[in-house]
Design an enzyme around this catalytic site. Structure first.
Site, short mmCIF file in Angstrom:
data_model
loop_
_atom_site.label_atom_id
_atom_site.label_comp_id
_atom_site.label_asym_id
_atom_site.label_seq_id
_atom_site.Cartn_x
_atom_site.Cartn_y
_atom_site.Cartn_z
N THR A 18 -40.33 22.31 -27.13
CA THR A 18 -39.18 21.81 -26.62
C THR A 18 -39.77 20.74 -25.27
O THR A 18 -40.61 21.29 -24.60
CB THR A 18 -38.20 22.55 -25.94
OG1 THR A 18 -37.38 22.27 -24.85
CG2 THR A 18 -39.55 24.13 -25.77
N TYR A 57 -36.76 30.31 -21.82
CA TYR A 57 -36.98 29.73 -23.46
C TYR A 57 -37.85 28.97 -23.34
O TYR A 57 -38.86 29.22 -23.90
CB TYR A 57 -35.30 29.25 -23.00
CG TYR A 57 -35.30 27.95 -24.43
CD1 TYR A 57 -35.60 28.73 -25.55
CD2 TYR A 57 -35.51 26.73 -24.43
CE1 TYR A 57 -35.88 27.08 -26.34
CE2 TYR A 57 -35.78 25.93 -25.08
CZ TYR A 57 -35.96 26.12 -26.48
OH TYR A 57 -35.58 24.98 -27.63
#
Ligand code: UDP
Length: 325
Positions: A117, A141
């Protein structure tokens, strides 16, 4: 040769499964259905309900199905939730990935494509982000994903194990054939929320911040059609099978669109004004995040086919109407 797709009942994983079966690959989907939707999985794939961290299950699947590659999507992806429940994120993302990588190493499955990501970059100084931009994730995250990249890097050095990590920017849109799309309940992503607002399923779209140092004051992102992202995975898989050892690529188009530009695109597609509410910035949002994807284009000859916000929004809107109707 069979590909194991973890998280294949999710948004991107279900598109991946169709992308693979469409070109004649054998696919096993492993998903615990915690957020995935069973009906989104292609009927041509073998579905197994279970956790990637269940090593006896995963190793058995690898042997029984002659798995030669893993494409790993399974994990938790909601940034604010990761701040509230960091240990759950490290368990679901980092610890589970460690077990999966170990299963690969033990079973001699040497090709691994990882769903990473742009959150690994945190709030970058540069508006155009290359793979070399410093990795300074600002939430659990992003850290959980970066830690997995590090494990892959180290495992590839120590073992006969090859990987490609793809750092996604803002993935949006849906399968052009209408077979799958973004179906996660409580989705927070802009284009999904905008489509929900357009259909009256939420009262209005909230604009998170109108005072950013961007041309119109709203946040700028690089929205990539999910089908172009899947094409990048297929190229990564081919490269691994041809001997690529370790690569990391940004996945985006290299062009930024503001929240207001997305709103205009949604209004154009629906033919109606979108109800919006201007509000404060959302914590942790960088003003601008745009991918420099030159490396992906150069190395894997990736040629995007859907780099058009109207196509992205139309496909997302068409799916939204169908999925919830
Ligand atoms: N955004 C917004 N309203 C929403 C959701 C998102 O204004 O309901 C903005 C957000 O602040 C960011 C951009 O839209 O500038 C993209 O956010 P999204 O959550 O889709 O993806 P992110 O970039 O956070 O991964």
């Amino acid at each position: 040769m069979t590909v194991l797709v973890t998280g294949g009942a999710g948004y991107i994983g279900s598109h991946m499964t169709y992308g693979l079966v469409d070109r004649g690959e054998k696919v096993v989907v492993l998903d615990n259905l915690s957020t995935g939707v069973r009906s989104l999985i292609s009927e041509q794939a073998t579905f197994v309900a279970g956790d990637v961290s269940d090593q006896s299950l995963v190793r058995r699947l690898m042997r029984e199905h002659d798995i030669d590659a893993v494409i790993h999507f399974a994990g938790s992806i909601v940034v604010p939730e990761s701040v509230e429940q960091p240990l759950r994120y490290y368990a679901n993302n980092t610890v589970a990935s460690r077990a999966l990588i170990e299963s690969c190493v033990e079973e001699g499955v040497r090709n691994f494509v990882f769903s990473s990501t742009a959150a690994v970059y945190g709030i970058p100084d540069a508006s155009m982000v290359t793979e070399q931009t410093p990795k300074e994730p600002i939430n659990p995250y992003g850290r959980s994903k970066l830690m997995t990249e590090w494990m892959l890097q180290d495992a590839a050095k120590a073992h006969d194990f090859h990987y490609v990590a793809l750092r996604y920017f803002n993935v949006a849109g849906a399968d052009p054939k209408g077979r799958t799309g973004q179906s996660t309940p409580r989705a927070t992503h802009l284009i999904k929320r905008a489509c929900q607002a357009a259909l009256g399923r939420v009262p209005a779209l909230d604009i998170f911040g109108t005072d950013y140092p961007t041309p119109d004051g709203t946040g700028v992102r690089d929205y990539i059609h999910v089908s172009d992202l899947i094409a990048a995975h297929l190229l990564a898989l081919d490269a691994l099978r041809a001997g690529t050892k370790a690569e990391i690529f940004n996945c985006g188009y290299g062009r930024g669109l503001s929240v207001r530009e997305i709103i205009k695109a949604v209004e154009k597609v629906t033919g109606h004004p979108l109800p919006v509410r201007e509000g404060a910035r959302r914590a942790g949002d960088p003003p601008m995040l745009v991918a420099d994807s030159a490396k992906l284009k150069r190395t894997l000859c990736w040629t995007p086919k859907y780099d058009d916000i109207n196509i992205i929004v139309s496909s997302a809107y068409a799916w939204e109407k169908r999925f919830n109707s």
